[in-house]
Motif scaffolding. Structure first.
Motif, PDB file in Angstrom:
ATOM      1  N   GLU A 103       4.325  -7.460  -0.521  1.00 48.19           N
ATOM      2  CA  GLU A 103       2.822  -7.485   0.287  1.00 48.19           C
ATOM      3  C   GLU A 103       2.619  -7.356   1.232  1.00 48.19           C
ATOM      4  OE1 GLU A 103       1.885 -11.403  -1.894  1.00 48.19           O
ATOM      5  OE2 GLU A 103       2.923 -10.973  -3.394  1.00 48.19           O
ATOM      6  N   ARG A 153      -1.014  -4.531   2.512  1.00 49.73           N
ATOM      7  CA  ARG A 153      -1.958  -5.475   2.751  1.00 49.73           C
ATOM      8  C   ARG A 153      -2.460  -4.352   4.649  1.00 49.73           C
ATOM      9  NH1 ARG A 153      -1.400  -9.912   1.062  1.00 49.73           N
ATOM     10  NH2 ARG A 153       0.034 -10.532   3.380  1.00 49.73           N
ATOM     11  N   SER A 159       0.693  -2.577  -6.309  1.00 47.55           N
ATOM     12  CA  SER A 159      -0.774  -2.094  -6.219  1.00 47.55           C
ATOM     13  C   SER A 159      -1.595  -1.993  -8.001  1.00 47.55           C
ATOM     14  CB  SER A 159      -1.275  -1.396  -5.646  1.00 47.55           C
ATOM     15  OG  SER A 159      -0.414  -0.100  -5.471  1.00 47.55           O
TER      16      SER A 159
END
Length: 507
Positions: A178, A182, A213
Motif C-alpha cells: 500500500e 501510493r 491496484s
C-alpha cells in the motif's frame, strides 16, 4: 482495514473480472479466472485438513503460479516458490530445512517433482483447479485467520552456503504494497513488465502492486534479457508503462545502446534496486525517458523487500552515487556505528538498521540465525523492540539522503586502511567502456582482486584510468578481464562462483 492479502484479489476481481491480470507470451489470466482457480485450489487443500504449513510451488514460471500461490493462502497455509531450474542439491537443502507438507506442480514438472520431493504430497495444479470452490468453507477459514499468519517463505543465499528461508506475514506485505503504490503512483492503468523470478523478492512489486491496484503484469521471457531487440519489442507490443528491474537487466540496454533501435513509447515508471545502479546506466535511460519517473529502492528480503526509496529529482554525473533515499511510511531506518551509537551526522558510515511492521518473522527453522540479525533495539532499554540489522553500510550526504556504501562483510582492512570494496566497484563501473565490475579480497594473500567486463580496457589501461580516481591503497592488486561475469539466477554477479574459481583456486 485490509488484514489478508486475498482481499486485494477479491476487490480487483470484483472491479475488473474480465480484465487481464497476468499474461505471458502464450497465455493470459483474467482477474475473474485467477480468483475462481485460487478458490478451487484452496478448497482442495482445505480437504487435507492442515493449516499453517508450507506448500511448495514447483511450476514453470507462468501466470498460473498466481492461482497456486493464493490457493495456498485460501487454505490458511503459506507458499514457497521453488524454481524448476534450481540445482537438485539446493532443493535438497531447502527441503531439509522446510519439511514441506505438499508440493503443487504442473504436468511438465510432475516427474521431476516426484523425484526431488520424495515422500511428499505431490499435487497436480490441473487437478486442483477442477475442485468446486466451497465459499462457506473458505470463509470459515478466513474468519480464523490472522494478519500475522505467514504468507510465504523465500529462500535467500546464506553465507555458509545453506539457504535461509525468510518468513513474511500478511501484515508486513500489506503495509509494503500500500505504501509503495501510493508513493510511486501505481494505478489500474499500469502494465508492469516482470523480470525477477518468483522466488526472488524483487518480484513482489510486480505481483502484488498489480493485484492491489488492479493493474496488469506481463512475464518477460528470460531469454529476452540477452536479446535487446526482443525485450524492447515486448515492451512496445504490450504497452509496458512500468518496470521494476535489477540494474543488470537495464545495463544490457544501455551498454548496447538499445534505444537507437527501438524506444518503447509507453514507459513512464522505472524502478530499480537489489544491487548498485551504475549512474552512467541510469543517465542513459534518463536521457531517453526525460518524462519518466525514476525510483531507486533499497531493502533486503528480511524487511519484505523495500524499506527506502528515492524518486530521482536532480541530475547526477557518472561518478556520483544515486541515493537510496528515505524510509517508507510506517518504517524507521537508521544507522548505528560499531558501538551501537546512533549516527546523525553526514559522511559517517554505519550499519543500516530497520524497525517497523515491515520486518519478517525471521528465518524458518533457524532460530540461531534469526537471533543474530533480528535483535533488541540497542537504543531502547525500556521494553522489547525488534530491529533488523541488515549488514549493509551507508552514510548520509549533506542533504540528509541515505547513500549505500557496501556490505558490512565487504569492508576490509588493507595496508592499514579500512576500505569499502563497493566504493572501488562504483568507481570502476563509472568508467565509460566498463560493462560491469566486481571486487573481492583474497585474505590469505592480502590482495584486492578486480573482475571486469570491457571491450575498451585491458588491465594496463584500466589501472591507468583508476589511478586518477582511487587512492593508492585502494588500487586493485590483481585484475581479471572476463568475457562475462557469472550471474546468479536473480541477475546479480555471482561472487561465490568468482571466489571459488579464482580465489580458492590459489590466485
Amino acid at each position: 482495514m485490509v488484514t489478508n492479502i486475498l482481499e486485494y484479489l477479491e476487490l480487483s476481481a470484483g472491479r475488473f473480472p474480465e480484465k487481464t491480470a497476468y499474461f505471458d507470451e502464450e497465455s493470459e489470466y483474467t482477474y475473474g479466472a485467477v480468483l475462481k482457480d485460487a478458490k478451487a485450489v484452496g478448497t482442495a487443500l482445505a480437504a487435507l485438513d492442515q493449516t499453517g504449513v508450507p506448500v511448495v510451488i514447483y511450476m514453470e514460471k507462468t501466470p498460473l503460479n498466481m492461482a497456486a500461490f493464493w490457493g495456498v493462502l485460501y487454505s490458511r497455509n503459506f507458499y514457497v516458490p521453488v524454481d524448476t531450474k534450481m540445482p537438485g542439491y539446493r532443493i535438497s537443502l531447502i527441503q531439509e530445512n522446510l519439511d514441506p507438507y505438499a508440493v503443487i506442480t504442473d504436468e511438465t514438472n510432475a516427474e521431476a517433482a516426484r523425484e526431488k520431493f520424495q515422500g511428499r504430497n505431490i499435487l497436480l495444479f490441473s487437478d486442483l483447479i477442477l475442485t468446486i470452490p466451497d465459499d462457506r468453507l473458505l470463509q470459515d477459514i478466513r474468519n480464523s485467520a490472522l494478519d500475522t499468519d505467514p504468507i510465504y517463505v523465500l529462500y535467500t543465499s546464506g553465507s555458509t552456503g545453506v539457504p535461509k528461508g525468510v518468513v513474511v506475514c500478511h501484515r508486513s506485505l500489506i503495509d509494503y504494497v500500500e505504501h509503495f503504490c501510493r508513493e510511486v503512483g501505481i494505478t489500474d492503468q499500469d502494465v508492469i513488465a516482470n523480470q525477477a523470478p518468483f522466488y526472488f523478492d524483487a518480484s513482489l512489486i510486480d505481483i502484488y502492486c498489480t493485484l492491489y491496484s488492479g493493474a496488469t503484469m506481463g512475464i518477460v521471457p528470460a531469454d529476452y534479457f540477452t536479446i535487446p531487440i526482443k525485450l524492447l519489442q515486448f515492451m512496445q507490443d504490450h504497452h509496458i508503462t512500468t518496470i521494476r528491474w535489477v540494474p543488470s537487466a537495464m545495463k544490457m540496454i544501455s551498454t548496447l545502446r538499445g534505444f537507437k533501435t527501438l524506444r518503447p513509447d509507453a514507459l513512464r515508471k522505472v524502478i530499480f534496486g537489489a544491487e548498485a545502479m551504475p549512474t552512467k546506466c541510469y543517465n542513459y535511460w534518463r536521457d531517453n525517458y526525460p518524462e519518466a519517473v525514476f525510483v531507486q529502492i533499497y531493502g533486503p528480503t528480511e524487511i519484505t523487500g523495500v524499506c527506502t526509496y528515492y524518486i530521482v529529482d536532480r541530475e547526477f554525473t557518472n561518478d556520483e552515487t544515486i541515493p537510496i533515499g528515505r524510509a517508507f511510511g510506517n518504517t524507521e531506518v537508521f544507522l548505528l556505528d560499531e558501538q551501537d551509537r546512533l549516527i546523525r551526522e553526514a559522511n559517517t558510515i554505519g550499519e543500516i538498521c530497520v524497525k517497523g511492521t515491515c520486518l519478517a518473522h525471521g528465518y524458518y527453522n533457524a532460530s540461531e540465525k534469526t537471533s543474530e540479525v533480528f535483535t533488541q533495539n540497542p537504543l531502547q532499554h525500556h521494553y522489547p523492540e525488534r530491529i533488523y540489522r541488515t549488514g549493509d553500510l551507508a552514510q548520509y550526504n549533506n542533504l540528509g539522503e541515505l547513500i549505500f556504501s557496501s556490505r558490512k562483510d565487504s569492508q576490509i582492512k588493507h595496508m592499514g586502511h579500512r576500505i569499502e570494496l563497493g566504493e572501488i566497484e562504483a568507481v570502476v563501473n563509472s568508467l565509460p567502456g566498463i560493462r560491469t565490475a566486481c571486487c573481492l579480497f583474497h585474505k590469505e594473500k592480502e590482495k584486492i582482486v578486480l573482475f571486469y567486463e570491457s571491450d575498451e580496457y585491458d588491465d594496463v589501461t584500466l589501472i591507468e584510468a583508476l589511478q586518477e580516481k582511487l587512492l593508492r591503497y585502494m588500487m586493485p592488486n590483481v585484475m581479471h578481464r572476463l568475457e562475462s561475469l557469472p550471474q546468479t539466477q536473480n541477475g546479480k554477479v555471482d561472487r561465490m562462483k568468482l571466489k571459488r574459481q579464482y580465489l580458492e583456486g590459489g590466485e
